[in-house]
Design an enzyme around this catalytic site. Structure first.
Site, mmCIF file in Angstrom:
data_model
loop_
_atom_site.group_PDB
_atom_site.id
_atom_site.type_symbol
_atom_site.label_atom_id
_atom_site.label_comp_id
_atom_site.label_asym_id
_atom_site.label_seq_id
_atom_site.Cartn_x
_atom_site.Cartn_y
_atom_site.Cartn_z
ATOM 1 C CG ASP A 34 34.866 10.638 25.798
ATOM 2 O OD1 ASP A 34 34.340 9.513 25.790
ATOM 3 O OD2 ASP A 34 34.784 11.417 26.759
ATOM 4 C CD GLU A 36 39.986 5.260 19.428
ATOM 5 O OE1 GLU A 36 40.356 4.436 18.570
ATOM 6 O OE2 GLU A 36 39.877 4.970 20.628
ATOM 7 C CD GLU A 114 29.748 27.064 32.260
ATOM 8 O OE1 GLU A 114 28.975 26.191 32.650
ATOM 9 O OE2 GLU A 114 29.426 28.252 32.116
ATOM 10 C CE LYS A 116 31.943 18.139 27.304
ATOM 11 N NZ LYS A 116 31.917 16.890 28.086
ATOM 12 C CG ASP A 118 34.856 12.979 31.620
ATOM 13 O OD1 ASP A 118 33.763 12.879 31.023
ATOM 14 O OD2 ASP A 118 35.810 12.219 31.401
ATOM 15 N NE ARG A 137 22.896 14.396 28.254
ATOM 16 C CZ ARG A 137 23.353 15.634 28.317
ATOM 17 N NH1 ARG A 137 22.610 16.631 27.856
ATOM 18 N NH2 ARG A 137 24.534 15.890 28.854
ATOM 19 C CE1 TYR A 226 24.757 22.625 32.497
ATOM 20 C CE2 TYR A 226 26.104 21.206 33.878
ATOM 21 C CZ TYR A 226 25.183 21.364 32.866
ATOM 22 O OH TYR A 226 24.679 20.264 32.213
ATOM 23 C CE LYS A 315 35.001 15.580 24.989
ATOM 24 N NZ LYS A 315 34.167 14.376 24.836
ATOM 25 C CB CYS A 409 50.299 -17.401 44.097
ATOM 26 S SG CYS A 409 50.876 -15.861 44.855
ATOM 27 C CB CYS A 412 52.888 -18.033 48.213
ATOM 28 S SG CYS A 412 51.174 -18.261 47.662
ATOM 29 C CB CYS A 427 46.979 -16.078 45.695
ATOM 30 S SG CYS A 427 47.930 -17.009 46.932
ATOM 31 C CB CYS A 432 50.030 -15.256 49.868
ATOM 32 S SG CYS A 432 50.799 -14.432 48.450
#
Length: 500
Positions: A34, A36, A114, A116, A118, A137, A226, A315, A409, A412, A427, A432
């Site tokens: 987020d 970037e 308040e 945020k 995620d 949304r 909210y 943020k 694997c 085994c 596997c 195993c």
């Protein structure tokens, strides 16, 4: 923040952000953080402010980018559902406060702060106190009707309490998934050969878009209400609105996650408090929301583009650290799925020393081009499990080679299998020992039977000594068998047998 040099770079960045929006909103598989994304968006907006004649008609800065989902009816919001502008520093929050003071021509303004969450935004319409429909949304004007799925949330009332609610009212909220459910879900997905969700937000959004509401119910989603658009309430303030939502029976944030602040110092004090609590919360957050408390001022301040002028998100910058991948090892899960793990040069991050990070599967490694010897950036937010975010390709040694999943694997030696359409490599051997161990560990874990004192180290000894080969063998254990375990004295034996 990167500065765009010319119009061509602006066009390329706009197209890149549109592509990221598709990954984030439509596929629930973001490929960048987020932070970037927001830095790129800020650069785009800065260029558009300096060159308004260059603004593209389809610029991602002016629209909410969630596309309609096939299988769901689209319905218009009674009032447009906007998204918040993001800030990452005290200076940016101060700029927001100054703009509010200037636009309102007031020196004193209170702000309601308040958490945020995620998660994914939702709009609930109640008619005469009854839940009529729930919309995502979408593009801000039209969203997907997910009413049947939202009704699976146990804490959400289908009928409001009391009688002082408007005949028609939209309630805004956030749908989210607890960290415990998220980890359990991803573990199940990996065992089934499915791509794990990147984070709880994507898991919640993906769950809400499932066509079978019975399957949605299994995802144990939560909701926090909210807000109510100003047009639908006669209340005077945002903090009063929270109390009214609770009186109507709607789930709201706990009282210490909501505060009214009169200045920047009080806002940042609350933000610092929440950031310190972040790792202990049972759900993911990525900051706080700051809103002008007086609801009448919301109308006066209005909107700009796709964001309100009366609210902003502060943020928390992601907690990251650079380290080196010393090796990539492979774990075998209870259903035989092979999971690559990055063995890291230990680094201190977010209160603990990190030495390992899951790489999920071969596809994930190939997509990020992760190799042994690479210098990588790892990230740890509210989630306790660290992840490799990206590779520092400038520090890559010229002799490095792409990593590939082993053909046999590692435990085994059985030849592994990869079914078409699955990301998992497995596997197939029922004998195993690694699979046996993982099945026993899972069976005894808190997610299943919650057998205290039967952790991974004890389970390893039970399998190695041939005392347990399948989960039903746990119930045949006695004092004589447990006395063969290293470090097990009379008290340890009694405690484990009681737990079983």
């Amino acid at each position: 923040m990167h500065k765009i040099k010319d119009q061509q770079e602006y066009i390329e960045l706009a197209e890149e952000l549109i592509e990221h929006d598709k990954h984030y909103y439509d596929e629930n598989k973001p490929v960048i953080s987020d932070y970037e994304y927001d830095q790129k968006m800020h650069a785009l907006i800065a260029y558009e402010k300096a060159h308004p004649d260059h603004i593209l008609p389809h610029t991602p800065s002016k629209r909410v980018s969630e596309s309609p989902t096939q299988g769901f009816q689209q319905r218009a919001h009674l009032i447009p559902m906007m998204s918040l502008a993001n800030t990452y520093s005290e200076e940016e929050v101060e700029d927001f406060i100054k703009r509010v003071h200037k636009l309102l021509e007031k020196k004193e303004v209170s702000f309601c702060c308040e958490l945020k969450l995620d998660g994914t935004a939702i709009s609930l319409t109640y008619k005469k106190g009854k839940l009529a429909h729930a919309l995502t949304r979408g593009n801000g004007k039209v969203g997907d009707d997910v009413t049947n799925n939202i009704k699976t949330i146990a804490s959400l009332p289908h009928n409001l309490e009391g009688s002082n609610h408007p005949d028609v009212m939209e309630v805004r909220g956030e749908v989210f998934m607890s960290l415990a459910t998220f980890h359990e879900l991803n573990e199940e997905r990996e065992e089934e050969g499915l791509e794990p969700f990147a984070n709880p937000r994507n898991a919640a959004a993906g769950s809400l878009k499932m066509l079978d509401s019975k399957e949605v119910a299994k995802r144990k989603l939560h909701l926090i209400a909210y807000g109510v658009p100003e047009e639908h309430t006669k209340l005077l303030s945002q903090h009063e609105l929270h109390h009214q939502l609770k009186k109507w029976g709607l789930p709201i944030a706990q009282h210490d996650h909501l505060v009214v602040c009169d200045n920047l110092s009080e806002i940042m004090k609350f933000a610092d408090k929440i950031q310190k609590q972040r790792e202990k919360l049972p759900f993911e957050i990525d900051g706080i929301v700051i809103k002008v408390d007086d609801l009448k001022n919301h109308e006066l301040l209005g909107y700009t583009g796709k964001t309100p002028r009366f609210a902003v998100a502060y943020k928390f910058a992601p907690e990251q650290a650079a380290t080196k991948i010393l090796d990539i090892t492979v774990q075998v899960g209870r259903s035989g799925v092979l999971t690559p793990v990055a063995e890291l040069d230990p680094v201190f991050l977010a209160g603990s020393t990190i030495s390992r990070a899951t790489l999920h599967n071969q596809d994930e490694i190939a997509r990020k081009d992760i190799r042994i010897g690479d210098t990588v950036v790892i990230e740890k937010g509210g989630d306790v499990i660290p992840k490799v975010v990206k590779v520092d390709f400038k520090k890559r040694h010229s002799s490095s080679k792409p990593w590939h999943m082993p053909k046999h694997c590692p435990v085994c030696g059985t030849a592994v299998v990869h079914h078409e359409g699955e990301v998992a490599v497995r596997c197939p051997s029922a004998r195993c020992s690694a699979q046996k161990l993982r099945r026993i560990v899972y069976f005894a874990s808190k997610h299943a039977m919650d057998i205290e004192h039967l952790g991974e180290k004890v389970a390893e000894q039970l399998v190695e000594k041939g005392l347990v080969s399948r989960v039903s063998d746990i119930y045949t254990l006695d004092e004589n068998a447990l006395s063969k375990l290293e470090g097990f004295k009379e008290k340890s034996i009694i405690n484990l047998l009681k737990s079983i």
